[in-house]
Design a protein around this motif. Structure first.
Motif, mmCIF file in Angstrom:
data_model
loop_
_atom_site.group_PDB
_atom_site.id
_atom_site.type_symbol
_atom_site.label_atom_id
_atom_site.label_comp_id
_atom_site.label_asym_id
_atom_site.label_seq_id
_atom_site.Cartn_x
_atom_site.Cartn_y
_atom_site.Cartn_z
ATOM 1 N N ASP A 27 0.870 -1.031 -0.084
ATOM 2 C CA ASP A 27 0.100 -0.663 -0.131
ATOM 3 C C ASP A 27 1.133 1.477 0.303
ATOM 4 O OD1 ASP A 27 -2.362 0.605 -0.140
ATOM 5 O OD2 ASP A 27 -2.784 1.485 2.555
ATOM 6 N N THR A 28 0.351 2.021 -0.917
ATOM 7 C CA THR A 28 1.183 3.270 -0.699
ATOM 8 C C THR A 28 0.184 4.987 -0.296
ATOM 9 O OG1 THR A 28 0.639 3.886 -3.199
ATOM 10 C CG2 THR A 28 2.512 2.539 -2.953
ATOM 11 N N LEU A 29 1.660 5.974 -0.235
ATOM 12 C CA LEU A 29 1.226 6.792 0.323
ATOM 13 C C LEU A 29 0.021 7.620 -0.224
ATOM 14 C CD1 LEU A 29 2.015 8.905 2.938
ATOM 15 C CD2 LEU A 29 3.273 10.326 0.926
ATOM 16 N N LEU A 30 -0.100 6.907 -1.633
ATOM 17 C CA LEU A 30 -1.058 8.044 -3.385
ATOM 18 C C LEU A 30 -2.134 6.831 -1.882
ATOM 19 C CD1 LEU A 30 -1.925 10.229 -4.955
ATOM 20 C CD2 LEU A 30 -0.623 8.355 -6.750
ATOM 21 N N SER A 31 -2.548 6.215 -2.412
ATOM 22 C CA SER A 31 -3.134 5.187 -2.180
ATOM 23 C C SER A 31 -4.271 5.145 -1.042
ATOM 24 C CB SER A 31 -2.867 3.046 -2.366
ATOM 25 O OG SER A 31 -2.831 3.315 -3.530
ATOM 26 N N ASN A 32 -3.367 6.158 0.647
ATOM 27 C CA ASN A 32 -3.848 6.203 1.059
ATOM 28 C C ASN A 32 -4.509 7.103 1.106
ATOM 29 O OD1 ASN A 32 -3.702 6.046 4.235
ATOM 30 N ND2 ASN A 32 -3.510 7.980 3.651
ATOM 31 N N ALA A 33 -3.967 7.720 -0.087
ATOM 32 C CA ALA A 33 -4.552 9.958 -0.170
ATOM 33 C C ALA A 33 -6.220 9.455 -1.134
ATOM 34 C CB ALA A 33 -3.542 10.789 -0.493
ATOM 35 N N ILE A 34 -5.503 8.553 -1.804
ATOM 36 C CA ILE A 34 -6.987 8.452 -2.836
ATOM 37 C C ILE A 34 -8.398 7.993 -2.023
ATOM 38 C CG2 ILE A 34 -8.300 7.380 -4.475
ATOM 39 C CD1 ILE A 34 -5.856 6.698 -6.222
ATOM 40 N N ARG A 35 -7.895 7.205 -1.063
ATOM 41 C CA ARG A 35 -9.399 6.514 0.617
ATOM 42 C C ARG A 35 -9.301 7.695 0.849
ATOM 43 N NH1 ARG A 35 -5.866 1.698 0.514
ATOM 44 N NH2 ARG A 35 -4.756 2.753 2.253
ATOM 45 N N GLN A 36 -8.913 8.505 1.575
ATOM 46 C CA GLN A 36 -9.085 9.975 2.503
ATOM 47 C C GLN A 36 -9.808 10.862 1.240
ATOM 48 O OE1 GLN A 36 -5.158 11.963 2.914
ATOM 49 N NE2 GLN A 36 -4.940 10.442 5.487
ATOM 50 N N LEU A 40 -14.602 12.551 1.133
ATOM 51 C CA LEU A 40 -15.661 13.428 0.605
ATOM 52 C C LEU A 40 -15.923 13.502 -0.721
ATOM 53 C CD1 LEU A 40 -12.344 15.982 1.038
ATOM 54 C CD2 LEU A 40 -14.866 16.123 2.518
ATOM 55 N N SER A 41 -15.584 12.444 -1.648
ATOM 56 C CA SER A 41 -16.768 12.395 -3.142
ATOM 57 C C SER A 41 -16.202 11.662 -3.546
ATOM 58 C CB SER A 41 -16.455 14.194 -4.247
ATOM 59 O OG SER A 41 -16.963 13.631 -5.272
ATOM 60 N N ARG A 42 -16.903 10.568 -4.431
ATOM 61 C CA ARG A 42 -17.173 9.692 -4.954
ATOM 62 C C ARG A 42 -16.536 9.834 -6.339
ATOM 63 N NH1 ARG A 42 -22.886 7.354 -5.661
ATOM 64 N NH2 ARG A 42 -22.866 9.298 -5.911
ATOM 65 N N ASP A 43 -16.121 10.825 -7.271
ATOM 66 C CA ASP A 43 -14.964 11.308 -8.127
ATOM 67 C C ASP A 43 -13.699 12.002 -7.685
ATOM 68 O OD1 ASP A 43 -13.404 12.292 -9.974
ATOM 69 O OD2 ASP A 43 -15.991 14.284 -11.112
ATOM 70 N N VAL A 44 -12.906 11.394 -7.490
ATOM 71 C CA VAL A 44 -10.962 11.565 -7.247
ATOM 72 C C VAL A 44 -10.395 11.456 -8.364
ATOM 73 C CG1 VAL A 44 -9.493 10.603 -6.040
ATOM 74 C CG2 VAL A 44 -12.266 10.120 -4.731
ATOM 75 N N ARG A 45 -9.918 13.258 -8.867
ATOM 76 C CA ARG A 45 -8.663 13.298 -9.672
ATOM 77 C C ARG A 45 -7.822 13.662 -9.102
ATOM 78 N NH1 ARG A 45 -12.713 15.783 -14.534
ATOM 79 N NH2 ARG A 45 -14.477 15.073 -13.517
ATOM 80 N N VAL A 46 -6.616 12.761 -9.523
ATOM 81 C CA VAL A 46 -5.546 12.635 -8.885
ATOM 82 C C VAL A 46 -4.268 13.298 -10.549
ATOM 83 C CG1 VAL A 46 -3.128 11.480 -8.527
ATOM 84 C CG2 VAL A 46 -5.241 10.758 -7.581
ATOM 85 N N VAL A 47 -3.898 14.750 -9.684
ATOM 86 C CA VAL A 47 -2.947 15.777 -10.921
ATOM 87 C C VAL A 47 -1.570 15.600 -10.379
ATOM 88 C CG1 VAL A 47 -2.537 17.697 -10.968
ATOM 89 C CG2 VAL A 47 -5.164 17.131 -10.045
ATOM 90 N N CYS A 48 -1.269 14.889 -11.196
ATOM 91 C CA CYS A 48 0.369 14.476 -11.624
ATOM 92 C C CYS A 48 1.163 15.143 -12.698
ATOM 93 C CB CYS A 48 0.089 12.642 -11.533
ATOM 94 S SG CYS A 48 -1.434 12.418 -12.202
ATOM 95 N N GLY A 49 2.639 14.767 -12.038
ATOM 96 C CA GLY A 49 3.390 15.441 -13.292
ATOM 97 C C GLY A 49 4.727 14.732 -13.071
ATOM 98 N N ALA A 50 5.555 15.487 -12.039
ATOM 99 C CA ALA A 50 6.988 15.075 -12.371
ATOM 100 C C ALA A 50 7.090 13.272 -12.120
ATOM 101 C CB ALA A 50 8.163 14.901 -10.413
ATOM 102 N N TRP A 51 6.426 12.276 -11.415
ATOM 103 C CA TRP A 51 6.389 10.565 -10.979
ATOM 104 C C TRP A 51 5.035 9.863 -12.029
ATOM 105 C CZ3 TRP A 51 11.234 9.158 -9.500
ATOM 106 C CH2 TRP A 51 12.157 10.514 -8.703
#
Length: 201
Positions: A27-36, A40-51
């Motif tokens: 399990d990763t920090l990002l996976s944990n953040a998506i669960r957080q 708040l909302s079923r529509d979760v969008r991850v803005v990504c760039g460097a990695w």
């Protein structure tokens, strides 16, 4: 969910840090953040760039949409703009979270979500004492000002000027910037996982 930075102080992509605990060894920090964010909302969008796309391939929890931003190196404003521009015309507002606050109190996040649903035109944000900050809710009428931001500036000043409702959200100060931050956060995550296991037993 803002996850576009290079994690330069940490020296590796913080989104891929292994949190372990109840969700398993991968399990990763990002996976944990998506669960957080799903609190708040079923529509979760991850803005990504460097990695990106590495974080996409290694993330166990997939968001509703990945939002790559080519100009991520210009700062947080570019990520905010990309996230907002990915939303449709029916959205009344947007929640903003960052990937590196793994110890956010879930009950407090639920309170933020409920406040936004009850008062969709009222901006709301975590109370940092002297200023408001993420997690935050930005109603649609505030978006033009957010879209005008430039550089490594978030929406904190705009939230303060708009007299955003401030909520106490434990965990906002426990962000991950250095290896030492991560050691402390992971110890706390492991402690919580152990407590939850004992409670179930």
């Amino acid at each position: 969910m803002l996850a576009a930075g290079a994690s330069s102080r940490l020296g590796r992509p913080k989104a891929l840090l292994n949190v372990g605990g109840m969700e398993g060894p991968n399990d990763t920090l990002l996976s944990n953040a998506i669960r957080q964010a799903r609190v708040l909302s079923r529509d979760v969008r991850v803005v990504c760039g460097a990695w990106y796309p590495l974080i996409r391939f290694r993330c166990r929890q997939q968001p509703s949409r990945w939002v790559p931003v080519a100009c991520w190196h210009e700062g947080m404003a570019a990520s905010l703009v990309a996230g907002i521009q990915s939303l449709g015309p029916r959205a009344k507002g947007v929640f903003v979270l960052v990937v590196d606050q793994p110890l956010l109190d879930i009950g407090a996040l639920q309170a933020l979500g409920e406040a936004a649903r009850c008062f969709p035109t009222v901006p709301a944000a975590a109370d940092y004492g002297r200023r408001p900050g993420v997690p935050a809710y930005l109603p649609r009428w505030l978006w033009p000002d957010v879209l005008a931001l430039e550089g490594d500036r978030g929406a904190g000043r705009l939230l303060a000027e708009a007299n955003a409702a401030r909520l106490n959200i434990p965990g906002v100060h426990d962000d991950i910037d250095t290896p030492e931050d991560w050691v402390r956060a992971r110890e706390e995550l492991n402690r919580r996982a152990l407590q939850a296991t004992q409670f179930r037993d």
